[in-house]
Write a protein that holds these residues in place. Structure first.
Motif, PDB file in Angstrom:
ATOM      1  N   UNK A 188      -1.751   7.189  -4.900  1.00  0.00           N
ATOM      2  CA  UNK A 188      -2.919   7.403  -3.823  1.00  0.00           C
ATOM      3  C   UNK A 188      -2.337   7.622  -2.238  1.00  0.00           C
ATOM      4  N   UNK A 189      -0.980   7.607  -2.149  1.00  0.00           N
ATOM      5  CA  UNK A 189      -0.314   7.476  -0.831  1.00  0.00           C
ATOM      6  C   UNK A 189      -0.809   6.541   0.137  1.00  0.00           C
ATOM      7  N   UNK A 190      -1.256   5.338  -0.361  1.00  0.00           N
ATOM      8  CA  UNK A 190      -1.912   4.266   0.337  1.00  0.00           C
ATOM      9  C   UNK A 190      -2.959   4.784   1.307  1.00  0.00           C
ATOM     10  N   UNK A 191      -3.645   5.864   0.873  1.00  0.00           N
ATOM     11  CA  UNK A 191      -5.063   6.172   1.664  1.00  0.00           C
ATOM     12  C   UNK A 191      -4.720   6.721   2.984  1.00  0.00           C
ATOM     13  N   UNK A 192      -3.413   7.056   3.285  1.00  0.00           N
ATOM     14  CA  UNK A 192      -3.071   7.676   4.587  1.00  0.00           C
ATOM     15  C   UNK A 192      -2.732   9.245   4.033  1.00  0.00           C
ATOM     16  N   UNK A 193      -2.915   9.917   5.192  1.00  0.00           N
ATOM     17  CA  UNK A 193      -2.808  11.389   5.311  1.00  0.00           C
ATOM     18  C   UNK A 193      -0.972  11.586   5.313  1.00  0.00           C
ATOM     19  N   UNK A 194      -0.732  12.258   4.402  1.00  0.00           N
ATOM     20  CA  UNK A 194       0.531  12.444   4.192  1.00  0.00           C
ATOM     21  C   UNK A 194       1.418  13.675   4.920  1.00  0.00           C
ATOM     22  N   UNK A 195       2.249  13.256   5.712  1.00  0.00           N
ATOM     23  CA  UNK A 195       3.197  14.622   6.332  1.00  0.00           C
ATOM     24  C   UNK A 195       4.675  14.617   5.689  1.00  0.00           C
ATOM     25  N   UNK A 196       4.781  15.766   5.124  1.00  0.00           N
ATOM     26  CA  UNK A 196       6.203  15.710   4.306  1.00  0.00           C
ATOM     27  C   UNK A 196       7.481  15.463   5.319  1.00  0.00           C
TER      28      UNK A 196
ATOM     29  N   UNK B   4       7.888  12.635   7.039  1.00  0.00           N
ATOM     30  CA  UNK B   4       7.472  11.841   8.191  1.00  0.00           C
ATOM     31  C   UNK B   4       7.174  10.444   7.822  1.00  0.00           C
ATOM     32  N   UNK B   5       6.243  10.272   7.091  1.00  0.00           N
ATOM     33  CA  UNK B   5       5.672   8.894   6.567  1.00  0.00           C
ATOM     34  C   UNK B   5       6.197   8.122   5.465  1.00  0.00           C
ATOM     35  N   UNK B   6       7.620   8.433   5.343  1.00  0.00           N
ATOM     36  CA  UNK B   6       7.972   8.112   3.967  1.00  0.00           C
ATOM     37  C   UNK B   6       8.251   6.609   3.924  1.00  0.00           C
ATOM     38  N   UNK B   7       7.871   5.832   4.845  1.00  0.00           N
ATOM     39  CA  UNK B   7       7.697   4.367   4.664  1.00  0.00           C
ATOM     40  C   UNK B   7       6.757   4.037   3.625  1.00  0.00           C
ATOM     41  N   UNK B   8       5.752   4.681   3.406  1.00  0.00           N
ATOM     42  CA  UNK B   8       4.880   4.381   2.445  1.00  0.00           C
ATOM     43  C   UNK B   8       5.238   4.440   0.924  1.00  0.00           C
ATOM     44  N   UNK B   9       6.444   5.253   0.879  1.00  0.00           N
ATOM     45  CA  UNK B   9       6.989   5.313  -0.818  1.00  0.00           C
ATOM     46  C   UNK B   9       7.405   3.959  -1.241  1.00  0.00           C
ATOM     47  N   UNK B  10       7.743   3.051  -0.495  1.00  0.00           N
ATOM     48  CA  UNK B  10       8.225   1.542  -1.039  1.00  0.00           C
ATOM     49  C   UNK B  10       7.089   0.838  -1.192  1.00  0.00           C
ATOM     50  N   UNK B  11       5.991   1.034  -0.969  1.00  0.00           N
ATOM     51  CA  UNK B  11       4.837   0.082  -0.862  1.00  0.00           C
ATOM     52  C   UNK B  11       4.010   0.251  -2.485  1.00  0.00           C
ATOM     53  N   UNK B  12       3.719  -0.907  -2.835  1.00  0.00           N
ATOM     54  CA  UNK B  12       3.004  -1.086  -4.388  1.00  0.00           C
ATOM     55  C   UNK B  12       2.063   0.145  -4.455  1.00  0.00           C
ATOM     56  N   UNK B  13       1.328   0.400  -3.224  1.00  0.00           N
ATOM     57  CA  UNK B  13       0.203   1.345  -3.483  1.00  0.00           C
ATOM     58  C   UNK B  13       0.554   2.879  -3.560  1.00  0.00           C
ATOM     59  N   UNK B  14       1.794   3.035  -3.285  1.00  0.00           N
ATOM     60  CA  UNK B  14       2.225   4.303  -3.723  1.00  0.00           C
ATOM     61  C   UNK B  14       2.811   4.613  -5.192  1.00  0.00           C
ATOM     62  N   UNK B  15       2.658   3.527  -5.970  1.00  0.00           N
ATOM     63  CA  UNK B  15       2.902   3.506  -7.402  1.00  0.00           C
ATOM     64  C   UNK B  15       1.971   4.300  -8.193  1.00  0.00           C
ATOM     65  N   UNK B  16       2.500   4.951  -9.459  1.00  0.00           N
ATOM     66  CA  UNK B  16       1.451   5.156 -10.698  1.00  0.00           C
ATOM     67  C   UNK B  16       0.613   3.999 -10.892  1.00  0.00           C
TER      68      UNK B  16
ATOM     69  N   UNK C 298      -1.782  12.427  -3.105  1.00  0.00           N
ATOM     70  CA  UNK C 298      -1.525  11.736  -4.310  1.00  0.00           C
ATOM     71  C   UNK C 298      -1.909  12.739  -5.627  1.00  0.00           C
ATOM     72  N   UNK C 299      -2.043  12.104  -6.648  1.00  0.00           N
ATOM     73  CA  UNK C 299      -2.237  13.002  -7.975  1.00  0.00           C
ATOM     74  C   UNK C 299      -2.730  12.105  -8.929  1.00  0.00           C
ATOM     75  N   UNK C 300      -3.714  12.978  -9.703  1.00  0.00           N
ATOM     76  CA  UNK C 300      -4.327  12.599 -10.972  1.00  0.00           C
ATOM     77  C   UNK C 300      -3.769  13.136 -12.240  1.00  0.00           C
ATOM     78  N   UNK C 301      -3.712  12.281 -13.088  1.00  0.00           N
ATOM     79  CA  UNK C 301      -3.534  12.733 -14.462  1.00  0.00           C
ATOM     80  C   UNK C 301      -4.304  12.338 -15.433  1.00  0.00           C
TER      81      UNK C 301
END
Length: 399
Positions: free
Chosen positions: A86-94, A96-108, A392-395
């Protein structure tokens, strides 16, 4: 011939603001139109005003409170209902906010049918290497078998695709290495058979593969053809020819491909998985719209027909106009089967209240599923899966 550009505009016209980022990559990879990805990004620049997700699944109107409790247990996990990040609930900008990727909330995260939600850190979720050419290729693939019992994903630690049995906890690593660089540059699509016993791999630097999950036996798809949908052992592998979106075929046991006869009904379709007896596949047809000769976006109409093909010969066995179609029906892809006569189809969801509010606030988006009787065309709503965030993404199982 319907082009990828036409389909993107049709989807955009129908869904207005759906997870187009994800669908561009998924459809482009499915059709092996890798060369179109950068062009598709330009096409969608005017329509991807609001991309998507955070999750809260909704089943027949009831909100499911999905709270991540822990990492996925080693074993004893029940069948899955869906997976998401879910990108940690933040609006994603390609870029730019890559700090989100290391957070647990960015995991599947995976959600079971009984509502438990677990993080799955071993499955690579998002990339940090987006460029002007591949910025829409945002996540590593993850797919769930139609029975919900197995999940396939990219294991960055092993540099391979892995398949995990959720009950036993056993993990099978696919024999062919796949670097992260290949994943980012080319995009990779996975296709699990209904029982998770076979895996199709499209993309990367080599030919498409079909792998027998438990034995590791590899069958290579003939060059120029790509996996479209795959059945369990003994069932056919339906493939599509590169550069010819409308041409389908079946790979035979000797590794050759028997091309299906051409038909106007097949137009860059998203095929279902093989039926329970392995003999047929289904798809939705009838979608109209796209670009006019002048390049203007034409009015789009949703699919109105369910078509059943013989999965070995490509013969059209049955067509039925859809009946009892809900007012907001926008289904565009078919997945697993509920019985020999009913297949699940899915389409985008957008909360009308967000659109009517001028797009202010956070959109509530997602997917809706329906059961379709392939004999009568009767449509019955199943579930709505919603996400309230920006990326984010849904499967779903079987898709």
């Amino acid at each position: 011939m319907t082009t990828l550009r036409d389909h993107l505009h049709s989807i955009a016209a129908e869904a207005r603001t759906v997870d187009l980022t994800e669908r561009v990559i998924r459809k482009a990879t499915r059709q092996r139109a890798g060369a179109y990805i950068s062009g598709a990004a330009a096409v969608l620049a005017v329509v991807v005003a609001a991309a998507v997700p955070v999750i809260g699944g909704r089943q027949e109107g009831d909100i499911i409170a999905s709270k991540v409790t822990d990492t996925l247990p080693a074993s004893g996990v029940g069948p899955l209902k869906y997976a998401y990040y879910d990108w940690c609930g933040e609006k994603w900008t390609p870029g730019v906010n890559t700090h989100l990727f290391a957070k647990e909330c960015a995991q599947w995260n995976v959600v079971t049918r009984t509502g438990e939600t677990y993080r799955m850190p071993e499955a690579l979720s998002v990339y940090t290497e987006q460029t002007a050419d591949n910025y829409m290729n945002t996540n590593a693939p993850l797919v769930i078998s139609a029975d919900g019992g197995r999940v396939a994903y990219y294991s960055e630690k092993d540099q391979k695709i892995a398949v995990r049995d959720l009950d036993s906890g056993r993990v099978w690593l696919m024999p062919t290495p796949l670097s992260r660089a290949e994943m980012v540059a080319r995009g990779v699509l996975l296709a699990l058979s209904p029982g998770g016993t076979r895996l199709g791999i499209s993309g990367g630097s080599g030919q498409d593969l079909v792998v027998e999950v438990e034995t590791g036996k590899v069958s290579r798809i003939p060059e120029g053809w790509h996996v479209r949908t795959i059945g369990d052992g003994g069932d056919p592998v339906v493939v599509t020819r590169e550069g010819k979106d409308d041409e389908l075929g079946a790979m035979t046991e000797d590794g050759t491909v028997r091309a299906f006869p051409p038909t106007d009904d097949v137009q860059s379709v998203d095929l279902s998985q093989p039926s329970p007896d392995g003999g047929t596949v289904a798809f939705l047809a009838g979608m109209k719209g796209g670009l006019s000769a002048s390049g203007a976006l034409e009015e789009s109409k949703p699919n109105d027909t369910i078509v059943v093909l013989d999965s070995t010969t490509g013969e059209i066995l049955h067509k039925a106009r859809l009946r009892g179609v809900p007012r907001d029906f926008q289904a565009w892809r078919a997945g697993g089967w509920l019985s020999r006569t009913e297949v699940i189809v899915s389409g985008p969801f957008l909360d009308d209240s967000w659109g009517k509010g001028g797009g202010k606030g956070t959109p509530v988006l997602g997917e809706r599923t329906y059961r379709v009787n392939v004999r009568t065309g009767q449509v019955t709503p199943l579930a709505t899966y919603t996400y309230a965030a920006w990326g984010g993404s849904l499967e779903l199982p079987g898709f």
